[in-house]
Every structure is written in C-alpha cells, then in structure tokens.
Motif scaffolding. Structure first.
Motif, PDB file in Angstrom:
ATOM      1  N   LEU A 151      -2.103  -5.932   2.792  1.00  9.32           N
ATOM      2  CA  LEU A 151      -2.278  -4.407   2.911  1.00  9.32           C
ATOM      3  C   LEU A 151      -1.564  -4.198   4.247  1.00  9.32           C
ATOM      4  N   ASP A 178      -2.499   0.494  -0.216  1.00 11.88           N
ATOM      5  CA  ASP A 178      -2.979   0.113  -1.720  1.00 11.88           C
ATOM      6  C   ASP A 178      -2.438   1.292  -2.825  1.00 11.88           C
ATOM      7  N   HIS A 238      -4.016  -6.326  -3.695  1.00 13.96           N
ATOM      8  CA  HIS A 238      -4.797  -5.128  -3.290  1.00 13.96           C
ATOM      9  C   HIS A 238      -6.037  -5.270  -2.325  1.00 13.96           C
TER      10      HIS A 238
END
Lengths: 186, 324
Positions: free
Chosen positions: A74, B34, A55
């Motif tokens: 990411l 995300d 994350h």
C-alpha cells in the motif's frame, strides 16, 4: 505495473527516488505507480516480502519502514523517497546477528517453535513481529489492553493475537507463531 | 492503474494551489492506493500532504485536543494525553485496521476513507456512489453489512471509520483549508447522508484540505466497543462510542454514537436526551435504546443490527455506570 490500466493514453510518469534498504542506498528510476513492494521485489531482487493480496489485508508484504512495520503493497515508492527499509533479508543484520546462518531472535524462535508450514506468510510475520515487539517495548497499548491509562500488560496470548492480526497464515500456524512471539517478547 | 503525476506539498498554500480537477491528496494511502489499484479512483495527480507541519497533538489548557491531520493513527492511539483524557478515541483507533495500517494511515485520511461496500469497490457492478445514476445493487442484494439508519433509494452504504464514531460522540470539529481560506466544520455536519447524491461522503468542496481535528474536553468515563465478524482486523457490524456521567444514581450527561449503521457516524441524540436526568438503570438504558432504534429501517439481511445495537448501548452504559 500489474493490472495496468493505461486506457486514455496518459503516459507513465518516471521519477527518481533514493531508498536505503537493509543498510544499502539505492538510487532508482521508477514509475509513480510502483509500490514499495514491487520495487523491492522486481527492481532490487529482494523477494522475501511477498505479494499475497496486494490490498493490505494479508500482511505478507510487511517490512519495516523507517523503523515501523508497514504494508509495502500500500506504500507508493515515490511517496517514500529517502526512506529506510528493512526487509526479512536484513532482519538478522539489523539485530546484530549477521554472518552465515545468523538469525534475529524472532527468526530463531520461529525455527525453534516450528512457527510455519508453507512459509509464504513468514517474512511478513517476522517483520511484523519485530515491529510489534518494538511497539510493545515502547509501551503501546492494544485494543485488548484493559486499562489504557495504566502500564500496558505483559504480552499474553490475547495481546499477541490482537497485535499480530494484520498477518494472516492460511496454513493456520498461529499457535506456534504466538508461542514464538511470546518467547521473544517475554 | 492509471498513470499520475506526484507532487509533494511543503505548505498548505502549496497543497491547495496544486489541487486540480482530477487531483487527490495523499496521506498514508492505505485506502486511496487500494482504490486506485481497483480502478475505483483514477486521479491524474496526487498531492502528498504527509510532510505538512500538522503532525502534532496539542493539549489545550481546558483538556481539549487539537490533532494534526498528518498524525499517524498509531501515534494518536498511543498518545499518553489521549489515553488519559479521551480513552474512547484511543480505543476506537486501536479497534481499526491492523498494526501495520495504523502506522501508515493519517488522521485526515482516516476521516476521508471510502465505504467498504463490496459493490462500490467492484468496478464491474453498478454503484451510485462510484458511478452516479448507475443504480444500487446493494439495496436488494447482499446487504447484511449495510445501513439501518438514514439510507436512501440511491445508497445503503455505511461509513467505515471507527475513529470518526468516537469523534462524533466527542462533538469534534474539522478544520479545513482551501484557496478561499479556512473554515471549521462540526463533525456532525461534516459527513452527509446519501440522499440523491451518494457520490459525496462529506460536505467538503473540491480542493479543500483537512488540516486539524479539534476535540473538546470530555470529563466523564468513556469507552468504545465494536462487534465484527472476526475478533480483530475487520470492519464493524455495529460499534459504539459511549460516555456517561452518573451522580447519586442519576445520569448527568451521556454520549452515544453508533458505527456501522449509517452513511455517517450515527449520534443517538434521542437516546441521550431520554437518559439525561433519569436513574442510571438497565431499564432506562433499554428504553432509550429502543426509542433510538424506532427510526431504524433495516434491509432484508441486516435486521440483526437492531438488537445488536440495542445490546451494545445497554452493555456500554451499564459498564460505564459501574465505574461511577
């Protein structure tokens, strides 16, 4: 990909990309959902970059992407078609220290200073420190830099801690990590 | 993650033409990817806008800035022009995220990042922002991080951007393009309060694309302060973008915007009005801060944000005034 949610029946979308990783060019057929991290680890067998949180919060996946440190978890691989990537496996060669046992200066300093315990975060720490030292050499300030209009100060402990805050170490080896980075940044 | 097609736009016309119903523009992806992984966002098409020709920062003759939407956060923060003329903007960007994320994130994406409210990010929980009409568990749940100004029964989330707080203090405006053409929105009108529709963070219409941010000249000392739960790489509990011009002990002009307290950057107009033309003293700063905070409505767990915001306003104004 992990935690695949393919409900709704939409089929995966294949794409072809080219990545230059540690100086070697790779042509890859991937799924648009693939992160750069997954491609490095699962397609190219480069397991140095780690999947910690997935994350962008821990920094274990840090690599150099077109010369700058980045969280590979990411980064969508498809959006980085044509990119040059350096992982921990390529740090020594990029620093001109290839060959058996060759280490880059920051790798050497981590060993000397015992800047790790379990080692899981270390590849990310090393890539991040490499990128950070290049940023500092270019005169980039940080949030703790007192006067943004002046020359940035030397990398003291406060500067190093702020600039390395994107890399967590749950063993708490920070004291020695800071010492290792300080040594190379001096 | 749901499968999606990926397109790379070569021009603004191309980008807006490629935008369909379940499309998202992709910048650095540091928030969007995300959210897709969490299942909060489920686009079926991404249009990558990072290679559009908006990667420059232009300094106008009057000292204003025109910042391209694809400029990376790092490049904005370390820009020599920005550091000299608008240091609070540089500091605000440096206060956000980590070195890695700042290298990836774009200016346009920073503006459009979503709240980090834990209920919004957890698809097993109700959330009016993610799933309109499902409810807001944050209102009576864990709300120590939530808003004290301008919240509604539908949503108590805060906007997470530091950069946007500085831009609010700077009277910036946002240039957006769509198939209908171009329009310029003052930042003060760009973000919305949640009211009864928290699903919309901004007034952007579907398919509108941010291309540039325009920042007028400032011409007074400024700074950005941020209080968080750890020293670095955390979102603000409360932050402040401040600027102050003092002559002969009197406040000529000032700017105060607060972060971490509302669904949008909170421009402290009332405090600013009270300060213009009065003596630059701690007493006056306190009085202005208290007046501003009269309209705050804290929730069960976030009353601490009121003294925190008050102290930040006073400290920031005092320290900016010392340089005068």
């Amino acid at each position: 990909m992990d935690s695949a949610n393919t409900r709704g029946g939409a089929p995966p979308v294949p794409v072809s990309i080219t990545l230059t990783v540690n100086g070697r060019e790779h042509r890859l057929d991937i799924d648009t959902r693939a992160s750069l991290l997954d491609v490095l680890r699962e397609r190219l067998g480069l397991t140095g970059a780690k999947k910690g949180c997935d994350h962008g919060q821990c920094g274990a996946c840090t690599v150099l992407l077109d010369g700058r440190r980045a969280n590979s978890c990411l980064a969508l691989a498809v959006a980085n078609d044509g990119a040059e990537v350096t992982t921990v496996e390529g740090l020594a060669e990029a620093a001109g220290a290839a060959g058996e046992g060759g280490l880059s200066p920051i790798q050497e300093a981590f060993v000397e200073r015992d800047a790790l315990q379990c080692g899981y975060c270390t590849p990310g720490q090393l890539c991040s420190a490499t990128g950070m030292l290049a940023e500092a050499a270019e005169g980039w300030p940080s949030f703790v830099t007192e006067d943004l209009a002046a020359e940035p100060p030397a990398l003291d402990d406060a500067e190093i801690r702020e600039r390395m805050s994107g890399n967590l170490c749950r063993c708490g080896a920070y004291v020695n990590i800071v010492a290792a980075v300080r040594e190379v940044g001096a | 993650m749901r499968p999606f097609t990926y397109e790379r736009a070569d021009s603004v016309d191309d980008a807006v033409a490629l935008h369909g119903e379940q499309t998202r523009y992709l910048g650095g992806g540091t928030n969007l990817v995300d959210l897709m992984r969490l299942g909060v966002e489920q686009p079926d098409r991404l249009v990558d806008v990072t290679r559009l020709p908006y990667d420059q920062i232009t300094v106008a003759p009057d000292g204003g800035l025109l910042i391209g939407a694809t400029v990376r956060n790092s490049d904005l923060a370390v820009s020599w022009s920005v550091r000299q003329t608008h240091p609070l903007l540089s500091q605000a960007v440096l206060a956000g995220a980590s070195g890695q994320i700042r290298n990836q994130a774009t200016v346009g994406g920073n503006l459009l990042q979503r709240t980090r409210c834990s209920y919004f990010q957890d698809i097993t929980k109700p959330c009016n922002k993610r799933d309109p009409g499902s409810g807001c568990p944050a209102r009576k749940g864990e709300n120590h991080n939530m808003a004290i100004f301008g919240h509604s029964t539908a949503c108590v989330a805060t906007h997470p951007s530091d950069m946007a707080v500085a831009l609010a203090a700077l009277d910036a405006s946002v240039h957006v393009h769509s198939r209908e053409g171009k329009r310029v929105l003052p930042l003060s009108d760009f973000y919305r309060f949640p009211k009864d529709d928290p699903s919309r963070d901004t007034v952007l219409k579907p398919g509108e694309l941010i291309t540039e941010v325009e920042v007028p000249p400032l011409g007074m000392p400024s700074s950005y302060r941020k209080v968080r739960e750890r020293a670095s790489f955390a979102f603000a509990l409360v932050s402040i973008a401040g600027a102050l011009k003092v002559e002969d002990g009197v406040v000529q002009d000032c700017r105060i915007a607060l972060g971490g307290v509302a669904h949008k950057p909170w421009r402290a107009h009332r405090a600013e009005e009270m300060l213009r033309g009065v003596a630059a003293t701690k007493e006056n700063y306190l009085r202005a801060a208290d007046a501003e905070l009269e309209s705050a409505h804290p929730l069960r767990e976030n009353g601490y944000k009121i003294p925190l915001a008050r102290n930040l306003i006073v400290r920031t104004m005092l320290s900016l005034g010392e340089g005068a």
